[in-house]
Design a protein around this motif. Structure first.
Motif, PDB file in Angstrom:
ATOM      1  N   ALA A 414       0.854  -1.188   0.000  1.00  0.00           N
ATOM      2  CA  ALA A 414       0.000   0.000   0.000  1.00  0.00           C
ATOM      3  C   ALA A 414       0.883   1.229   0.000  1.00  0.00           C
ATOM      4  CB  ALA A 414      -0.934   0.004   1.219  1.00  0.00           C
ATOM      5  N   ALA A 415       0.282   2.363  -0.255  1.00  0.00           N
ATOM      6  CA  ALA A 415       1.011   3.632  -0.208  1.00  0.00           C
ATOM      7  C   ALA A 415       0.112   4.707   0.368  1.00  0.00           C
ATOM      8  CB  ALA A 415       1.486   4.034  -1.599  1.00  0.00           C
ATOM      9  N   ARG A 416       0.719   5.618   1.095  1.00  0.00           N
ATOM     10  CA  ARG A 416       0.034   6.860   1.481  1.00  0.00           C
ATOM     11  C   ARG A 416       0.785   7.991   0.791  1.00  0.00           C
ATOM     12  NH1 ARG A 416      -2.730  10.037   6.360  1.00  0.00           N
ATOM     13  NH2 ARG A 416      -4.437   8.803   5.518  1.00  0.00           N
ATOM     14  N   LEU A 417       0.082   8.722  -0.036  1.00  0.00           N
ATOM     15  CA  LEU A 417       0.650   9.840  -0.769  1.00  0.00           C
ATOM     16  C   LEU A 417      -0.145  11.096  -0.477  1.00  0.00           C
ATOM     17  CD1 LEU A 417       1.171   8.271  -4.341  1.00  0.00           C
ATOM     18  CD2 LEU A 417       2.737   8.237  -2.397  1.00  0.00           C
ATOM     19  N   HIS A 418       0.550  12.201  -0.365  1.00  0.00           N
ATOM     20  CA  HIS A 418      -0.102  13.500  -0.309  1.00  0.00           C
ATOM     21  C   HIS A 418      -0.002  14.121  -1.691  1.00  0.00           C
ATOM     22  CE1 HIS A 418       0.024  12.943   4.045  1.00  0.00           C
ATOM     23  NE2 HIS A 418      -0.865  13.921   4.127  1.00  0.00           N
ATOM     24  N   PRO A 468     -13.067   2.899   7.539  1.00  0.00           N
ATOM     25  CA  PRO A 468     -12.176   2.406   8.598  1.00  0.00           C
ATOM     26  C   PRO A 468     -12.535   1.011   9.080  1.00  0.00           C
ATOM     27  CG  PRO A 468     -12.873   4.673   9.030  1.00  0.00           C
ATOM     28  CD  PRO A 468     -13.722   4.163   7.895  1.00  0.00           C
ATOM     29  N   GLY A 469     -13.812   0.663   9.015  1.00  0.00           N
ATOM     30  CA  GLY A 469     -14.223  -0.653   9.493  1.00  0.00           C
ATOM     31  C   GLY A 469     -13.765  -1.794   8.608  1.00  0.00           C
ATOM     32  N   ARG A 470     -13.499  -1.509   7.337  1.00  0.00           N
ATOM     33  CA  ARG A 470     -13.075  -2.560   6.409  1.00  0.00           C
ATOM     34  C   ARG A 470     -11.621  -2.420   5.985  1.00  0.00           C
ATOM     35  NH1 ARG A 470     -17.675  -4.242   2.126  1.00  0.00           N
ATOM     36  NH2 ARG A 470     -16.303  -6.061   2.159  1.00  0.00           N
ATOM     37  N   SER A 471     -11.000  -1.294   6.320  1.00  0.00           N
ATOM     38  CA  SER A 471      -9.618  -1.075   5.903  1.00  0.00           C
ATOM     39  C   SER A 471      -8.644  -1.806   6.814  1.00  0.00           C
ATOM     40  CB  SER A 471      -9.289   0.421   5.911  1.00  0.00           C
ATOM     41  OG  SER A 471     -10.015   1.116   4.915  1.00  0.00           O
ATOM     42  N   LEU A 472      -7.549  -2.240   6.220  1.00  0.00           N
ATOM     43  CA  LEU A 472      -6.425  -2.821   6.937  1.00  0.00           C
ATOM     44  C   LEU A 472      -5.196  -1.981   6.611  1.00  0.00           C
ATOM     45  CD1 LEU A 472      -7.211  -6.531   6.021  1.00  0.00           C
ATOM     46  CD2 LEU A 472      -7.494  -5.481   8.280  1.00  0.00           C
ATOM     47  N   PRO A 473      -4.165  -1.994   7.446  1.00  0.00           N
ATOM     48  CA  PRO A 473      -2.994  -1.165   7.149  1.00  0.00           C
ATOM     49  C   PRO A 473      -2.410  -1.434   5.765  1.00  0.00           C
ATOM     50  CG  PRO A 473      -2.865  -2.024   9.382  1.00  0.00           C
ATOM     51  CD  PRO A 473      -4.040  -2.698   8.739  1.00  0.00           C
ATOM     52  N   TYR A 474      -2.486  -2.691   5.321  1.00  0.00           N
ATOM     53  CA  TYR A 474      -1.923  -3.056   4.034  1.00  0.00           C
ATOM     54  C   TYR A 474      -2.977  -3.152   2.923  1.00  0.00           C
ATOM     55  CZ  TYR A 474      -3.564  -7.531   5.904  1.00  0.00           C
ATOM     56  OH  TYR A 474      -4.327  -8.521   6.459  1.00  0.00           O
ATOM     57  N   ASP A 495      -4.799   7.059   0.375  1.00  0.00           N
ATOM     58  CA  ASP A 495      -4.355   5.713   0.749  1.00  0.00           C
ATOM     59  C   ASP A 495      -4.656   4.799  -0.421  1.00  0.00           C
ATOM     60  OD1 ASP A 495      -3.469   6.082   3.535  1.00  0.00           O
ATOM     61  OD2 ASP A 495      -5.549   6.708   3.834  1.00  0.00           O
ATOM     62  N   ILE A 496      -3.604   4.219  -0.982  1.00  0.00           N
ATOM     63  CA  ILE A 496      -3.729   3.493  -2.247  1.00  0.00           C
ATOM     64  C   ILE A 496      -3.360   2.029  -2.050  1.00  0.00           C
ATOM     65  CG2 ILE A 496      -2.998   3.397  -4.663  1.00  0.00           C
ATOM     66  CD1 ILE A 496      -2.317   6.373  -4.456  1.00  0.00           C
ATOM     67  N   GLU A 497      -4.274   1.163  -2.407  1.00  0.00           N
ATOM     68  CA  GLU A 497      -4.045  -0.284  -2.350  1.00  0.00           C
ATOM     69  C   GLU A 497      -3.166  -0.713  -3.515  1.00  0.00           C
ATOM     70  OE1 GLU A 497      -6.693  -4.438  -2.548  1.00  0.00           O
ATOM     71  OE2 GLU A 497      -7.660  -2.475  -2.778  1.00  0.00           O
ATOM     72  N   ILE A 498      -2.169  -1.532  -3.235  1.00  0.00           N
ATOM     73  CA  ILE A 498      -1.352  -2.168  -4.269  1.00  0.00           C
ATOM     74  C   ILE A 498      -1.598  -3.668  -4.162  1.00  0.00           C
ATOM     75  CG2 ILE A 498       0.987  -2.590  -5.123  1.00  0.00           C
ATOM     76  CD1 ILE A 498       1.773   0.130  -3.923  1.00  0.00           C
ATOM     77  N   TRP A 499      -2.031  -4.269  -5.245  1.00  0.00           N
ATOM     78  CA  TRP A 499      -2.435  -5.672  -5.202  1.00  0.00           C
ATOM     79  C   TRP A 499      -1.278  -6.578  -4.779  1.00  0.00           C
ATOM     80  CZ3 TRP A 499      -6.165  -7.031  -9.823  1.00  0.00           C
ATOM     81  CH2 TRP A 499      -7.316  -6.223  -9.723  1.00  0.00           C
ATOM     82  N   PRO A 500      -1.592  -7.721  -4.144  1.00  0.00           N
ATOM     83  CA  PRO A 500      -0.539  -8.616  -3.640  1.00  0.00           C
ATOM     84  C   PRO A 500       0.448  -9.030  -4.723  1.00  0.00           C
ATOM     85  CG  PRO A 500      -2.668  -9.251  -2.753  1.00  0.00           C
ATOM     86  CD  PRO A 500      -2.940  -8.200  -3.796  1.00  0.00           C
ATOM     87  N   THR A 501       1.678  -9.220  -4.283  1.00  0.00           N
ATOM     88  CA  THR A 501       2.752  -9.548  -5.199  1.00  0.00           C
ATOM     89  C   THR A 501       3.763 -10.447  -4.509  1.00  0.00           C
ATOM     90  OG1 THR A 501       4.400  -8.607  -6.721  1.00  0.00           O
ATOM     91  CG2 THR A 501       4.165  -7.548  -4.583  1.00  0.00           C
ATOM     92  N   SER A 502       4.721 -10.929  -5.267  1.00  0.00           N
ATOM     93  CA  SER A 502       5.811 -11.725  -4.705  1.00  0.00           C
ATOM     94  C   SER A 502       7.010 -11.665  -5.628  1.00  0.00           C
ATOM     95  CB  SER A 502       5.384 -13.188  -4.519  1.00  0.00           C
ATOM     96  OG  SER A 502       6.475 -13.972  -4.063  1.00  0.00           O
TER      97      SER A 502
END
Length: 584
Positions: A414-418, A468-474, A495-502
């Motif tokens: 995830a990312a937090r950007l201003h 907030p009730g459905r959000s997770l830090p990641y 707050d931007i979700e980045i899909w799972p990766t590996s």
């Protein structure tokens, strides 16, 4: 009409165009492949719009050729006479005592009616088909669902309705949220549907008839009988691309076409591709949210159409269904809850059993955006910095220092950007890349692109509200239920979700984050491979370039990133300690 194929071990009976009557009187048509010997057998079913009689080789030659060439085990052991896009090969299942049922959904292929993709009516039809199959004289009463993409998406849907004869599902690479994963990434229209629908759906709508393909097995039109005019067929289908364009917010139309995953109670094997920009997120969300007490997650790479057909994929599927549909000792009771095929930069994968997702040992790490130096660092930024970029340009790329040792990144990010804009809105596209010691992109085979990136996130700034009730830090959760325009020049947090990766990044390589206001494109001039006429430059055909959804006067301005003590901006990454483990 019944035929036999005695070349299949044990013999195979095929019932073509079997009628299945719905509660409103509509009749769907199914092809049933079953053992020649009498008896009751478990059922493997698909139900969808791709025409059950269309041969994989003829309908999708651009996928069949690389599948056969690159993965010879996928086509070995079969005459491939009954291959069909994204469904199982009966020749590999019927000899082991399964019945394979393919149903043309309402309005598609050989089934007349209104074509309304993923609609509540279509899901009710699927429920009726499951119950029909579970009560036939050749059925042991246990129905399993197995298929890719559309045939995975609608598994999530119908399983949430709990048909009594449904015994297990294996959605292989399938979205579970029509708005967030299929139609609008971060609120931005994904134009895939406008490309896919006419080529793969409308082309086999019931009524194409004599103007379309014929089944190589029966000689009948795959989208008949009968031939309707273009106008007649248009009147008998919902214009799905137009609906998605006209619905920028997550409304009842999308919610009616997205499953209540928590209601699923049958055993689930969710198989996920690390890099498919329609389906990756849904496989993880489906696994996490399914109400089933018995559920497993498997994650792989390579092309979207590969592992479903390879020996690896088929063996996994048979172990799962053998356990739940036949009661066999397949060793499934020893299957780890999570099986990851972790990516390496040389194109190989490291199979590894895990106990949970995300991994409990993850070292969640925030990398601050150092805008002046275009770098990512765990070192906190002590002063305010800002950087501008043209929303329609190349954007900004920030990189880590070369990793001093091999480093694994596996999990959601995830990312937090201003962000500020010169206009009343801005679209943000976040791309994770791996750069070799010379600064050249290391690319990875993705779902539909032979040269993909390792991670992607999207967000329309006016959709920045989170729940907030459905959000997770990641994994921030955006309800997408309202529009909050920007005030030009005023920064807001996103707050931007980045899909799972590996990926396992070797020592000396770097991770890069590219922030753009449009779809990222790999450097270089090509030539780029194409699917359905769309050049693939790192994201396959999953683009966001509709001028109605993204008018230049709103999304063509200048975007500003801010970072520092007053505007903390960072990238959250899932670092995973490298622990040697025995192979699976």
């Amino acid at each position: 009409m019944e035929t036999r194929d005695d070349a299949v071990p044990g013999g195979m009976r095929i019932d073509w165009d079997v009628p299945i009557r719905m509660d409103d009187g509509a009749v769907l048509r199914a092809d049933v492949f079953r053992p020649a010997a009498d008896g009751r057998h478990p059922v493997i079913m698909t139900h969808g719009p791709y025409a059950k009689g269309l041969a994989f080789q003829e309908g999708y030659p651009g996928m069949w050729a690389p599948l056969a060439a690159k993965y010879p085990d996928a086509t070995a052991g079969s005459s491939n006479r009954y291959q069909n896009w994204e469904t199982v090969d009966p020749e590999k299942w019927v000899p082991e005592g399964y019945v394979c049922v393919r149903v043309d959904s309402r309005g598609a292929g050989r089934s007349p009616g209104l074509l309304d993709l993923l609609s509540p009516r279509e899901t009710q039809d699927y429920y009726a088909c499951v119950e029909w199959a579970g009560t036939q004289p050749w059925s042991n009463g246990k129905v399993g669902l197995l298929g890719i993409s559309y045939y995975a998406m609608n598994q999530w849907q119908v399983a949430a309705l709990r048909p009594p004869h449904l015994a297990a599902i294996c959605p292989w690479e399938g979205a579970a949220d029509l708005y967030r994963e299929f139609a609008r990434h971060g609120g931005i229209l994904n134009t895939f549907t406008s490309v896919w629908f006419p080529v793969q759906v409308a082309s086999v709508q019931h009524g194409v008839g004599e103007r379309g393909a014929r089944s190589p097995r029966t000689g009948e039109p795959v989208a008949g009988p009968g031939t309707l005019s273009d106008a007649e067929r248009a009147a008998r289908r919902t214009d799905t691309p137009a609906e998605m364009l006209s619905r920028p917010l997550d409304d009842d139309w999308y919610r009616d076409r997205s499953p209540e995953l928590e209601k699923i109670d049958v055993p689930v094997l969710s198989a996920v591709n690390w890099a498919h920009h329609l389906h990756t997120r849904g496989g993880f969300e489906g696994y996490a949210r399914a109400g089933s007490a018995a559920k497993w997650l498997e994650v792989h790479g390579n092309e979207h159409f590969a592992e479903f057909y390879t020996d690896y994929g088929v063996a996994l599927q048979k172990r799962f269904f053998g356990h739940f549909l036949k009661g066999e000792d397949t060793g499934w009771h020893r299957q780890p809850p999570v099986l990851l095929n972790v990516r390496h930069v040389d194109g190989t994968f490291e199979g590894r059993p895990e106990q949970e997702w995300p991994l409990a040992r993850t070292r969640w790490t925030e990398l601050d955006l150092h805008l002046d130096s275009r770098s990512l660092s765990e070192k906190a930024l002590t002063r305010e910095e800002r950087a501008d970029f043209a929303a329609t340009g190349e954007g900004l790329t920030l990189t880590t220092e070369p990793f001093p040792e091999e480093t694994e990144i596996t999990g959601p990010a995830a990312a937090r950007l201003h962000v500020a804009s010169t206009t009343t809105d801005a679209d943000l596209f976040l791309t994770l890349r791996v750069l070799d010691p010379e600064g050249v992109d290391v690319t990875f085979v993705s779902g539909l692109d032979p040269a993909g990136v390792i991670g992607m996130g999207w967000l329309r700034a006016s959709h920045r509200a989170t729940d907030p009730g459905r959000s997770l830090p990641y994994r921030p959760w955006h309800p997408h239920d309202r529009v909050e325009p920007l005030t030009p020049g005023t920064a807001v947090p996103l707050d931007i979700e980045i899909w799972p990766t590996s990926v396992v990044v070797p020592a000396g390589h770097r991770l890069a984050l590219t922030v753009t206001g449009r779809d990222f494109e790999l450097p270089g001039s090509g030539p780029w491979p194409q699917v359905h006429g769309v050049p693939m430059k790192g994201h396959g055909i999953f683009l966001h370039n509709d001028p109605v959804d993204r008018p230049t006067e709103v999304f063509g301005g200048t975007t500003t990133l801010l970072s520092g003590p007053d505007h903390p901006s960072h990238l959250l990454l899932p670092y995973v300690p490298r622990v040697p483990r025995p192979p699976v």
